[in-house]
Design a protein around this motif. Structure first.
Motif, PDB file in Angstrom:
ATOM      1  N   UNK A 157     -15.860  24.687  31.680  1.00 53.47           N
ATOM      2  CA  UNK A 157     -17.238  25.165  31.861  1.00 53.47           C
ATOM      3  C   UNK A 157     -17.963  25.311  30.522  1.00 53.47           C
ATOM      4  N   UNK A 158     -17.792  24.293  29.689  1.00 55.02           N
ATOM      5  CA  UNK A 158     -18.461  24.238  28.393  1.00 55.02           C
ATOM      6  C   UNK A 158     -19.698  23.347  28.525  1.00 55.02           C
ATOM      7  N   UNK A 159     -20.836  23.846  28.068  1.00 52.87           N
ATOM      8  CA  UNK A 159     -22.076  23.070  28.128  1.00 52.87           C
ATOM      9  C   UNK A 159     -22.040  21.936  27.108  1.00 52.87           C
ATOM     10  N   UNK A 160     -22.824  20.900  27.343  1.00 52.95           N
ATOM     11  CA  UNK A 160     -22.888  19.753  26.449  1.00 52.95           C
ATOM     12  C   UNK A 160     -24.334  19.517  26.015  1.00 52.95           C
ATOM     13  N   UNK A 161     -24.562  19.486  24.715  1.00 52.73           N
ATOM     14  CA  UNK A 161     -25.827  19.023  24.144  1.00 52.73           C
ATOM     15  C   UNK A 161     -25.596  17.559  23.788  1.00 52.73           C
ATOM     16  N   UNK A 162     -26.051  16.667  24.641  1.00 57.32           N
ATOM     17  CA  UNK A 162     -25.595  15.284  24.635  1.00 57.32           C
ATOM     18  C   UNK A 162     -26.522  14.358  23.855  1.00 57.32           C
ATOM     19  N   UNK A 163     -26.413  14.399  22.543  1.00 61.72           N
ATOM     20  CA  UNK A 163     -27.206  13.488  21.710  1.00 61.72           C
ATOM     21  C   UNK A 163     -26.802  12.041  21.989  1.00 61.72           C
ATOM     22  N   UNK A 164     -25.530  11.819  22.250  1.00 61.16           N
ATOM     23  CA  UNK A 164     -25.018  10.483  22.567  1.00 61.16           C
ATOM     24  C   UNK A 164     -25.680   9.922  23.815  1.00 61.16           C
ATOM     25  N   UNK A 165     -25.698  10.693  24.878  1.00 62.26           N
ATOM     26  CA  UNK A 165     -26.163  10.184  26.160  1.00 62.26           C
ATOM     27  C   UNK A 165     -27.642  10.383  26.442  1.00 62.26           C
TER      28      UNK A 165
END
Length: 222
Positions: A157-165
Protein backbone atom coordinates in the motif's frame (compact mmCIF):
# COMPACT_ATOMS: atom_id res chain seq x y z
CA UNK A 1 1.46 35.16 -2.41
CA UNK A 2 -2.12 34.76 -1.20
CA UNK A 3 -2.73 32.17 -3.92
CA UNK A 4 0.32 30.23 -2.71
CA UNK A 5 -1.08 30.14 0.83
CA UNK A 6 -4.53 29.12 -0.38
CA UNK A 7 -3.05 26.23 -2.38
CA UNK A 8 -1.01 25.11 0.63
CA UNK A 9 -4.09 25.10 2.87
CA UNK A 10 -6.17 23.22 0.31
CA UNK A 11 -3.48 20.61 -0.17
CA UNK A 12 -2.84 20.27 3.53
CA UNK A 13 0.92 20.04 2.91
CA UNK A 14 2.11 23.24 4.58
CA UNK A 15 4.01 22.43 7.73
CA UNK A 16 4.17 18.70 7.01
CA UNK A 17 7.44 16.83 7.28
CA UNK A 18 9.00 14.59 4.64
CA UNK A 19 12.01 12.27 4.76
CA UNK A 20 13.66 11.54 1.40
CA UNK A 21 15.74 8.44 0.67
CA UNK A 22 17.33 7.04 -2.45
CA UNK A 23 20.05 7.68 -4.98
CA UNK A 24 21.48 10.66 -6.85
CA UNK A 25 18.15 11.58 -8.42
CA UNK A 26 16.84 12.32 -4.91
CA UNK A 27 20.16 13.58 -3.58
CA UNK A 28 20.85 15.95 -6.49
CA UNK A 29 23.97 14.35 -8.01
CA UNK A 30 26.69 17.09 -7.85
CA UNK A 31 24.13 19.79 -7.01
CA UNK A 32 22.82 20.16 -3.44
CA UNK A 33 19.20 20.52 -4.53
CA UNK A 34 16.94 17.95 -6.20
CA UNK A 35 13.26 17.75 -7.01
CA UNK A 36 12.46 16.98 -3.35
CA UNK A 37 14.00 20.29 -2.26
CA UNK A 38 11.89 22.15 -4.81
CA UNK A 39 8.70 20.33 -3.83
CA UNK A 40 9.31 20.92 -0.12
CA UNK A 41 9.97 24.62 -0.63
CA UNK A 42 6.97 25.17 -2.89
CA UNK A 43 4.63 23.33 -0.53
CA UNK A 44 6.14 24.80 2.67
CA UNK A 45 7.09 21.35 3.94
CA UNK A 46 10.00 20.45 6.23
CA UNK A 47 12.51 18.21 4.45
CA UNK A 48 15.16 15.85 5.80
CA UNK A 49 17.12 14.32 2.92
CA UNK A 50 19.09 11.12 3.51
CA UNK A 51 19.69 10.02 -0.10
CA UNK A 52 23.18 9.24 -1.34
CA UNK A 53 24.67 9.23 -4.80
CA UNK A 54 25.19 5.70 -6.08
CA UNK A 55 22.79 4.02 -3.65
CA UNK A 56 20.95 0.81 -4.52
CA UNK A 57 17.98 -1.19 -3.26
CA UNK A 58 19.87 -4.45 -3.78
CA UNK A 59 23.06 -5.52 -2.05
CA UNK A 60 25.98 -4.43 -4.22
CA UNK A 61 29.27 -4.27 -2.29
CA UNK A 62 30.65 -2.00 -5.01
CA UNK A 63 27.79 0.53 -4.89
CA UNK A 64 29.31 3.88 -3.95
CA UNK A 65 26.26 4.97 -1.97
CA UNK A 66 25.54 1.73 -0.15
CA UNK A 67 22.03 0.41 0.34
CA UNK A 68 18.94 2.59 0.63
CA UNK A 69 17.87 0.31 3.48
CA UNK A 70 20.88 1.57 5.48
CA UNK A 71 19.73 5.17 5.00
CA UNK A 72 16.37 4.25 6.51
CA UNK A 73 17.88 2.32 9.41
CA UNK A 74 20.19 5.22 10.26
CA UNK A 75 17.45 7.87 10.15
CA UNK A 76 15.78 9.15 13.28
CA UNK A 77 12.93 7.18 14.83
CA UNK A 78 10.82 10.34 14.99
CA UNK A 79 8.09 9.79 12.42
CA UNK A 80 7.60 12.17 9.49
CA UNK A 81 4.28 12.83 7.81
CA UNK A 82 5.62 11.50 4.51
CA UNK A 83 8.43 9.22 3.40
CA UNK A 84 9.58 9.66 -0.19
CA UNK A 85 12.09 7.39 -1.92
CA UNK A 86 13.36 6.17 -5.26
CA UNK A 87 15.50 3.23 -6.29
CA UNK A 88 16.31 1.00 -9.21
CA UNK A 89 18.43 3.39 -11.22
CA UNK A 90 21.74 2.07 -9.93
CA UNK A 91 20.28 -1.40 -9.48
CA UNK A 92 19.80 -1.52 -13.24
CA UNK A 93 23.55 -1.10 -13.62
CA UNK A 94 24.37 -3.56 -10.86
CA UNK A 95 22.13 -6.18 -12.47
CA UNK A 96 22.73 -5.69 -16.20
CA UNK A 97 26.25 -4.33 -16.46
CA UNK A 98 27.97 -5.65 -13.33
CA UNK A 99 26.03 -8.90 -12.70
CA UNK A 100 26.15 -8.30 -8.94
CA UNK A 101 22.67 -9.77 -8.38
CA UNK A 102 19.43 -10.37 -10.29
CA UNK A 103 15.88 -9.02 -10.36
CA UNK A 104 14.54 -11.52 -7.77
CA UNK A 105 17.32 -10.49 -5.37
CA UNK A 106 16.35 -6.84 -5.93
CA UNK A 107 12.72 -7.72 -5.20
CA UNK A 108 13.68 -9.40 -1.94
CA UNK A 109 15.66 -6.38 -0.74
CA UNK A 110 12.84 -4.04 -1.78
CA UNK A 111 10.45 -6.03 0.42
CA UNK A 112 12.87 -5.59 3.33
CA UNK A 113 13.11 -1.87 2.60
CA UNK A 114 9.35 -1.34 2.56
CA UNK A 115 8.86 -3.47 5.66
CA UNK A 116 11.51 -1.48 7.53
CA UNK A 117 9.90 1.84 6.60
CA UNK A 118 6.46 0.71 7.73
CA UNK A 119 7.73 -0.85 10.95
CA UNK A 120 9.80 2.22 11.84
CA UNK A 121 7.19 4.84 10.96
CA UNK A 122 3.77 3.11 10.88
CA UNK A 123 1.82 6.35 10.63
CA UNK A 124 3.89 7.87 7.82
CA UNK A 125 2.55 7.93 4.27
CA UNK A 126 5.08 6.39 1.90
CA UNK A 127 5.62 7.45 -1.71
CA UNK A 128 7.82 5.73 -4.27
CA UNK A 129 9.04 8.05 -7.04
CA UNK A 130 9.41 6.14 -10.31
CA UNK A 131 12.20 7.89 -12.22
CA UNK A 132 11.85 8.91 -15.84
CA UNK A 133 12.57 6.58 -18.74
CA UNK A 134 16.36 6.31 -18.85
CA UNK A 135 18.33 6.20 -22.04
CA UNK A 136 21.39 5.52 -19.89
CA UNK A 137 20.14 2.12 -18.68
CA UNK A 138 19.26 -1.17 -20.35
CA UNK A 139 15.59 -0.93 -21.26
CA UNK A 140 14.58 -4.51 -20.49
CA UNK A 141 16.21 -4.29 -17.06
CA UNK A 142 14.41 -1.02 -16.37
CA UNK A 143 11.02 -2.46 -17.24
CA UNK A 144 11.65 -5.66 -15.25
CA UNK A 145 12.57 -3.62 -12.17
CA UNK A 146 9.56 -1.38 -12.69
CA UNK A 147 7.22 -4.36 -12.81
CA UNK A 148 8.43 -5.89 -9.54
CA UNK A 149 8.60 -2.48 -7.84
CA UNK A 150 5.03 -1.54 -8.71
CA UNK A 151 3.87 -4.98 -7.59
CA UNK A 152 5.59 -4.50 -4.22
CA UNK A 153 4.12 -1.02 -3.83
CA UNK A 154 0.62 -2.42 -4.38
CA UNK A 155 1.27 -5.17 -1.84
CA UNK A 156 2.52 -2.76 0.82
CA UNK A 157 0.00 0.00 0.00
CA UNK A 158 2.77 2.38 -1.02
CA UNK A 159 1.75 5.29 -3.26
CA UNK A 160 3.59 5.91 -6.54
CA UNK A 161 4.57 9.28 -8.01
CA UNK A 162 5.00 7.90 -11.50
CA UNK A 163 7.30 10.15 -13.51
CA UNK A 164 8.05 7.13 -15.71
CA UNK A 165 4.45 6.40 -16.61
CA UNK A 166 2.71 9.76 -16.24
CA UNK A 167 5.08 12.06 -18.12
CA UNK A 168 6.79 12.19 -21.50
CA UNK A 169 10.26 12.46 -19.93
CA UNK A 170 12.28 9.90 -21.88
CA UNK A 171 16.01 10.29 -22.35
CA UNK A 172 16.14 7.60 -25.00
CA UNK A 173 15.13 10.64 -27.05
CA UNK A 174 18.44 12.42 -27.62
CA UNK A 175 16.85 15.87 -27.67
CA UNK A 176 15.34 15.31 -24.23
CA UNK A 177 18.60 13.87 -22.92
CA UNK A 178 20.47 16.99 -24.02
CA UNK A 179 17.84 19.47 -22.81
CA UNK A 180 16.72 17.98 -19.50
CA UNK A 181 19.70 16.14 -17.94
CA UNK A 182 23.14 17.09 -16.66
CA UNK A 183 26.38 15.58 -15.44
CA UNK A 184 28.28 18.72 -14.39
CA UNK A 185 27.61 22.20 -13.05
CA UNK A 186 27.87 25.31 -15.21
CA UNK A 187 28.37 28.52 -13.24
CA UNK A 188 27.30 26.68 -10.11
CA UNK A 189 24.06 25.21 -11.43
CA UNK A 190 23.19 22.03 -13.37
CA UNK A 191 24.04 22.27 -17.04
CA UNK A 192 22.70 20.34 -20.02
CA UNK A 193 23.91 17.57 -22.34
CA UNK A 194 23.93 14.93 -19.60
CA UNK A 195 24.00 11.18 -20.07
CA UNK A 196 20.26 10.98 -19.47
CA UNK A 197 20.18 10.04 -15.79
CA UNK A 198 20.19 13.20 -13.66
CA UNK A 199 17.40 15.72 -14.30
CA UNK A 200 18.56 19.33 -14.44
CA UNK A 201 16.43 22.20 -13.15
CA UNK A 202 14.35 22.25 -16.34
CA UNK A 203 13.71 18.51 -16.08
CA UNK A 204 12.89 18.76 -12.40
CA UNK A 205 10.47 21.63 -12.91
CA UNK A 206 8.75 20.26 -16.00
CA UNK A 207 8.36 16.63 -14.97
CA UNK A 208 9.23 15.69 -11.41
CA UNK A 209 7.75 18.51 -9.35
CA UNK A 210 4.21 18.40 -10.82
CA UNK A 211 3.91 14.63 -10.43
CA UNK A 212 5.33 14.47 -6.91
CA UNK A 213 3.42 17.51 -5.65
CA UNK A 214 0.15 16.19 -7.06
CA UNK A 215 0.64 12.79 -5.45
CA UNK A 216 1.44 14.30 -2.05
CA UNK A 217 -1.54 16.65 -2.29
CA UNK A 218 -3.93 13.82 -3.12
CA UNK A 219 -2.67 11.78 -0.19
CA UNK A 220 -2.90 14.70 2.21
CA UNK A 221 -6.47 15.42 1.16
CA UNK A 222 -7.69 11.93 2.21
Amino acid sequence: MSNRREIDVENGLAGKSVYAFGDSIVHGHVYPRSFVDVVAERENMTLAKFARNGATIGVDPQASGGQILAQIEQATDIAPDFVLFDGGTNDAQSIFRDRRYDVPAYAEELEKTLHTMQRKWPAARIVYVAAHKLGSRDWDTQTALREVTLRACRKWDVAVADVFGDTTFDTRDDAQRAKYTFDDLVNGVPGTEGTGTHPNLAGITAFYVPVVSARLARMSAR
